[in-house]
Design a protein around this motif. Structure first.
Motif, PDB file in Angstrom:
ATOM      1  N   ASP A  33      12.432  24.114  16.337  1.00  0.00           N
ATOM      2  CA  ASP A  33      12.120  23.709  14.959  1.00  0.00           C
ATOM      3  C   ASP A  33      13.002  24.432  13.946  1.00  0.00           C
ATOM      4  O   ASP A  33      13.336  23.880  12.898  1.00  0.00           O
ATOM      5  CB  ASP A  33      10.647  23.971  14.633  1.00  0.00           C
ATOM      6  CG  ASP A  33       9.709  23.004  15.317  1.00  0.00           C
ATOM      7  OD1 ASP A  33      10.175  21.951  15.813  1.00  0.00           O
ATOM      8  OD2 ASP A  33       8.490  23.295  15.367  1.00  0.00           O
ATOM      9  N   SER A 135       8.840  14.007  17.821  1.00  0.00           N
ATOM     10  CA  SER A 135       9.464  14.129  16.497  1.00  0.00           C
ATOM     11  C   SER A 135      10.812  14.848  16.594  1.00  0.00           C
ATOM     12  O   SER A 135      11.754  14.502  15.873  1.00  0.00           O
ATOM     13  CB  SER A 135       8.543  14.839  15.510  1.00  0.00           C
ATOM     14  OG  SER A 135       8.276  16.150  15.956  1.00  0.00           O
ATOM     15  N   CYS A 136      10.918  15.836  17.491  1.00  0.00           N
ATOM     16  CA  CYS A 136      12.213  16.517  17.688  1.00  0.00           C
ATOM     17  C   CYS A 136      13.245  15.548  18.233  1.00  0.00           C
ATOM     18  O   CYS A 136      14.405  15.562  17.822  1.00  0.00           O
ATOM     19  CB  CYS A 136      12.053  17.703  18.632  1.00  0.00           C
ATOM     20  SG  CYS A 136      11.127  19.071  17.934  1.00  0.00           S
ATOM     21  N   ASN A 138      13.165  12.305  17.809  1.00  0.00           N
ATOM     22  CA  ASN A 138      13.464  11.380  16.718  1.00  0.00           C
ATOM     23  C   ASN A 138      14.492  11.961  15.759  1.00  0.00           C
ATOM     24  O   ASN A 138      15.330  11.237  15.226  1.00  0.00           O
ATOM     25  CB  ASN A 138      12.192  11.021  15.926  1.00  0.00           C
ATOM     26  CG  ASN A 138      11.356   9.972  16.592  1.00  0.00           C
ATOM     27  OD1 ASN A 138      11.854   9.117  17.304  1.00  0.00           O
ATOM     28  ND2 ASN A 138      10.052  10.032  16.374  1.00  0.00           N
ATOM     29  N   ASP A 139      14.405  13.264  15.524  1.00  0.00           N
ATOM     30  CA  ASP A 139      15.328  13.921  14.593  1.00  0.00           C
ATOM     31  C   ASP A 139      16.749  14.037  15.141  1.00  0.00           C
ATOM     32  O   ASP A 139      17.688  14.227  14.373  1.00  0.00           O
ATOM     33  CB  ASP A 139      14.816  15.320  14.238  1.00  0.00           C
ATOM     34  CG  ASP A 139      13.556  15.281  13.382  1.00  0.00           C
ATOM     35  OD1 ASP A 139      13.248  14.207  12.817  1.00  0.00           O
ATOM     36  OD2 ASP A 139      12.871  16.316  13.287  1.00  0.00           O
ATOM     37  N   ASP A 141      19.771  12.400  16.204  1.00  0.00           N
ATOM     38  CA  ASP A 141      20.372  11.072  16.056  1.00  0.00           C
ATOM     39  C   ASP A 141      20.751  10.442  17.392  1.00  0.00           C
ATOM     40  O   ASP A 141      21.543  11.002  18.151  1.00  0.00           O
ATOM     41  CB  ASP A 141      21.623  11.144  15.167  1.00  0.00           C
ATOM     42  CG  ASP A 141      21.299  11.463  13.724  1.00  0.00           C
ATOM     43  OD1 ASP A 141      20.155  11.190  13.305  1.00  0.00           O
ATOM     44  OD2 ASP A 141      22.187  11.990  13.021  1.00  0.00           O
TER      45      ASP A 141
END
Length: 190
Positions: A33, A135-136, A138-139, A141
């Motif tokens: 994170d 979510s990681c 998704n972040d 690219d």
């Protein structure tokens, strides 16, 4: 506070050598994170045994190093090797990551906290990982698209799934599935 928190997690790891409490995963997640991939990698490499969490985190780190950060010593082969290793730990995670938006639209994140018996390579373990970490992905690219392409093209070459027994399928049966199965069996008898 970070130093104090990491100290507590280190203590948990010392007292809980099998990492049942997930202190290692918490440390990896924190460093990921924060964007400190080197620190996350160090935590992964220091673990006594690999876990699904650490294997998929390493796969994401290798993806970021190769395709996003374009680091000199990174390569697509390292990404593939890390994904294969993660896949061997729990192939269900890869399928859920490949499904991406569908997974996020259909799985209630709060329900993941109620899952019990999250054994190694289980569907429950995969749901828990994806709820907490998609979510990681998704972040990063293009990572979920890359995973989906890899899963469709390469996972068939791997032998991780193997045959599934009727008993195994019944173990994942929901009450709704049970009703349908019993109705079908009753219909066959008449």
């Amino acid at each position: 506070r970070v130093k104090q928190g990491m100290g507590h997690l280190d203590r948990c790891e010392t007292l809980d050598s099998d990492d049942e409490l997930g202190a290692g995963a918490a440390k990896i997640s924190y460093w990921m994170d924060e964007g400190e991939l080197g620190m996350a990698r160090s935590v992964i490499e220091s673990q006594k045994r690999a876990s699904t969490y650490s294997a998929y985190s390493l796969a994401l780190i290798e993806y970021l190093a190769c395709f996003v950060l374009e680091e000199e010593d990174a390569s697509e082969q390292l990404v593939e090797d890390a994904v294969k290793a993660a896949y061997s730990m729990n192939p269900h995670v890869l399928g859920m990551l490949a499904a991406g938006e569908v997974f996020e639209a259909t799985v209630d994140p709060e329900a993941a906290d109620d899952l019990e018996q999250m054994g190694a390579s289980s569907i429950e373990e995969a749901v828990h990982y994806c709820v907490n970490e998609i979510s990681c992905w998704n972040d990063a690219d293009g990572s979920l698209e890359w995973i989906a392409d890899w899963w469709v093209g390469k996972s068939k070459q791997l032998d991780s799934w193997g045959p599934v027994s009727y008993t195994h399928l019944r173990a994942h049966e929901t009450p709704e599935h049970l009703v349908c199965r019993l109705l079908l069996e009753t219909k066959k008898l008449t």
